[in-house]
Write an enzyme that holds these catalytic residues in place. Structure first.
Site, PDB file in Angstrom:
ATOM      1  N   GLU A  72     -35.975 117.462  58.391  1.00 46.55           N
ATOM      2  CA  GLU A  72     -34.576 117.870  58.563  1.00 46.55           C
ATOM      3  C   GLU A  72     -34.494 119.376  58.715  1.00 46.55           C
ATOM      4  O   GLU A  72     -35.171 120.124  58.004  1.00 46.55           O
ATOM      5  CB  GLU A  72     -33.702 117.491  57.360  1.00 46.55           C
TER       6      GLU A  72
HETATM    7  C1  BGC Z   1     -29.461 115.812  53.330  1.00 50.80           C
HETATM    8  C2  BGC Z   1     -28.455 115.270  54.326  1.00 50.80           C
HETATM    9  C3  BGC Z   1     -27.316 116.256  54.479  1.00 50.80           C
HETATM   10  C4  BGC Z   1     -27.879 117.563  54.989  1.00 50.80           C
HETATM   11  C5  BGC Z   1     -26.833 118.646  55.240  1.00 50.80           C
HETATM   12  C6  BGC Z   1     -29.773 117.271  53.523  1.00 50.80           C
HETATM   13  O1  BGC Z   1     -30.012 117.871  52.322  1.00 50.80           O
HETATM   14  O2  BGC Z   1     -30.624 115.035  53.327  1.00 50.80           O
HETATM   15  O3  BGC Z   1     -28.024 114.016  53.902  1.00 50.80           O
HETATM   16  O4  BGC Z   1     -26.306 115.790  55.305  1.00 50.80           O
HETATM   17  O5  BGC Z   1     -28.756 118.056  54.031  1.00 50.80           O
HETATM   18  O6  BGC Z   1     -26.237 119.035  54.063  1.00 50.80           O
END
Ligand code: BGC
Length: 418
Positions: A331
């Site tokens: 992410e």
């Molecule tokens: C999480 C997501 C969240 C994103 C933005 C991450 O920490 O896994 O679910 O939407 O951050 O805040």
């Protein structure tokens, strides 16, 4: 002068989502908490956000903003969404399975819901997109919440039993498994700060849940591997970048050391030996001026006022390299409703990721957060993280310019950089 930075062969390019944030119609500990707290959250927004944010996103003052409800209706629209994923040149997609749908009652697995996720995985496979499956992205079935949720000593047992069940279902289709998503975010926000469900601010629970999550990951790691040795299993780890505000201050340096330990290192230490790959979920850079964090006003920020600091991902990757394991950036993303900063954001982070790779970090993939605008937990719907814009009234999808810029990188496996 324009330079081209080439990424390693077979690099994974994609985006990520999570069930509760996109599917709609989920019933779990979060959905129940939202209903009870929507009014309070709308009230809190009045003082929490700055004037420019309230003006630009007035929906944050409406309690409805805080109810996940239909979310993006991805539960029904996944085929269409995966067509977009394909068009954008992604070769991997990370999504989560909603435990509360699969096991709505303790020990009773819902075959219809399993079938649903089978279709989701097939839809990806048909498009030649590798599925990266997250088994727990923060939401608990209600029966589990009743007996203590993440604080329960039984959490590892129940979680690993569910993990095994799912691993058996997808024996031939899924190779990459993420057990838990960012356990430290739940520990910090639910138990240290006490602002997320179950809102229990407690030093003891903070301490205890680290152990419980580590055990849950290890047990799930073993149970998934008992189904197939070929699986690759890890957990999604949020990693922050830190620096002392006053370079010479030992108090600032000590604050960084302690924060780094609890945020970045502890879960890794506790799960050592039970990760086939490491992950990076990167959003935050922190400057410590003892006893607080400080913000600098002249830095670029997202719509949520989070500082944009691409160099941080390089520092994190350089450190992770020591573990000698493959790394996936599972992410990294930005709330940017106007889409005026997103393309630059992605390119700048990829620039630093590329540099880390050239210095030996074995980074094998990048997942932008998120494919779609979605439900941002206690902040609700107003933050717009998507490569694809979602109209929550009509459920119409619109591909943003930044998505096309990112698609060029995904398709060519290289980043053009000036
Ligand atoms: C999480 C997501 C969240 C994103 C933005 C991450 O920490 O896994 O679910 O939407 O951050 O805040």
């Amino acid at each position: 002068m324009e330079k081209k930075l080439e990424f390693p062969e077979n690099f994974f390019w994609g985006a990520a989502t999570s069930a509760h944030q996109v599917e709609g119609g989920t019933r779990n500990n979060w959905s129940e908490w939202e209903k009870e707290n929507a009014e309070k959250l709308a009230e809190k927004a009045k003082t929490y956000w700055q004037e420019w944010q309230k003006e630009k996103f007035p929906e944050m003052l409406d309690p409805q903003n805080y109810i996940s409800g239909r979310a993006c209706d991805h539960y029904n629209l996944y085929e269409k969404d995966f067509d977009i994923v394909k068009d954008l040149g992604h070769n991997v997609h990370r999504f989560s399975i909603e435990w509360s749908q699969i096991e709505p009652f303790e020990g009773k697995f819902d075959e219809k819901e399993i079938e649903h996720y089978r279709s989701v995985v097939n839809a990806l496979k048909q498009r030649n997109i590798e599925p990266f499956v997250t088994l727990w992205h923060w939401t608990n079935p209600l029966w589990l919440e009743k007996i203590g949720g993440c604080e329960s000593k039984k959490f590892p047992f129940y979680f690993s039993r569910y993990a095994k069940k799912i691993a058996e279902v997808f024996k031939d289709e899924v190779k990459f498994w993420i057990t838990l998503n960012e356990p430290t975010s739940i520990i910090a926000n639910s138990y240290t700060r006490g602002i997320w469900p179950p809102q229990k601010k407690s030093f003891w629970l903070t301490w205890k849940t680290y152990k419980i999550f580590a055990k849950a990951h290890i047990e799930a790691y073993k149970s998934i591997h008992s189904v197939s040795e070929k699986y690759k299993v890890g957990f999604a780890n949020i990693l922050h970048s830190f620096e002392p505000y006053r370079k010479e201050s030992w108090l600032d340096k000590l604050s960084v050391f302690i924060a780094k330990y609890f945020t970045n290192r502890r879960m890794l230490n506790l799960t050592k030996g039970y990760n086939d790959f490491l992950t990076v979920q990167y959003y935050f850079h922190n400057r410590f001026k003892f006893p607080k964090k400080v913000r600098l006003d002249d830095k670029p920020v997202s719509d949520m006022n989070w500082e944009i600091y691409p160099h941080g991902i390089y520092r994190i990757l350089r450190k992770l390299k020591e573990h000698n394991l493959p790394i996936y950036v599972t992410e990294n993303g930005l709330a940017d409703a106007d889409d005026s900063r997103r393309a630059r954001f992605i390119k700048d982070h990829l620039f630093w990721i590329h540099k880390a790779i050239s210095e030996g970090a074995d980074v094998k993939g990048y997942f932008y957060w998120s494919l779609l605008d979605n439900f941002e937990w206690d902040k609700g719907f107003w933050p717009r993280f998507g490569l694809v814009e979602v109209d929550y009234k009509t459920m119409e999808r619109k591909i943003r310019h930044s998505a096309l810029e990112y698609a060029k990188i995904c398709k060519s496996n290289e980043l053009e950089f000036d």
